[in-house]
Scaffold this motif. Structure first.
Motif: not given
Length: 80
Positions: A38-39, A41-46
């Motif tokens: 999840r972390q 994925r969130e960093s890639q989206e950011g």
């Protein structure tokens, strides 16, 4: 309750306790892996929205954590 019932109850509780001790590390590992995924994925989206906002000629290099996670995922696929 007579003696046989108490012995049965103690035996059943001890088997359940052993089962919990055997399953607990796996469950904790799964929870940890999901949190890391999840972390990431969130960093890639950011990072994706950050690229849209700023245009830079400099290439981005993945962090050590990303390389580590990718290596672990590839090992999972190979061993399964």
């Amino acid at each position: 309750m007579n003696g046989n019932q108490i012995e049965g109850l103690v035996g059943m509780l001890s088997v359940l306790a052993i089962l919990v001790l055997l399953v607990l590390p796996s469950v904790l590992g799964i929870v940890r892996e999901r949190r890391i995924d999840r972390q990431l994925r969130e960093s890639q989206e950011g990072r994706g929205s950050e690229r849209d906002q700023k245009s830079s000629s400099r290439s981005t290099v993945p962090s050590t954590a990303t390389w580590y996670a990718e290596a672990r995922r590839s090992k999972k696929f190979v061993s399964s």
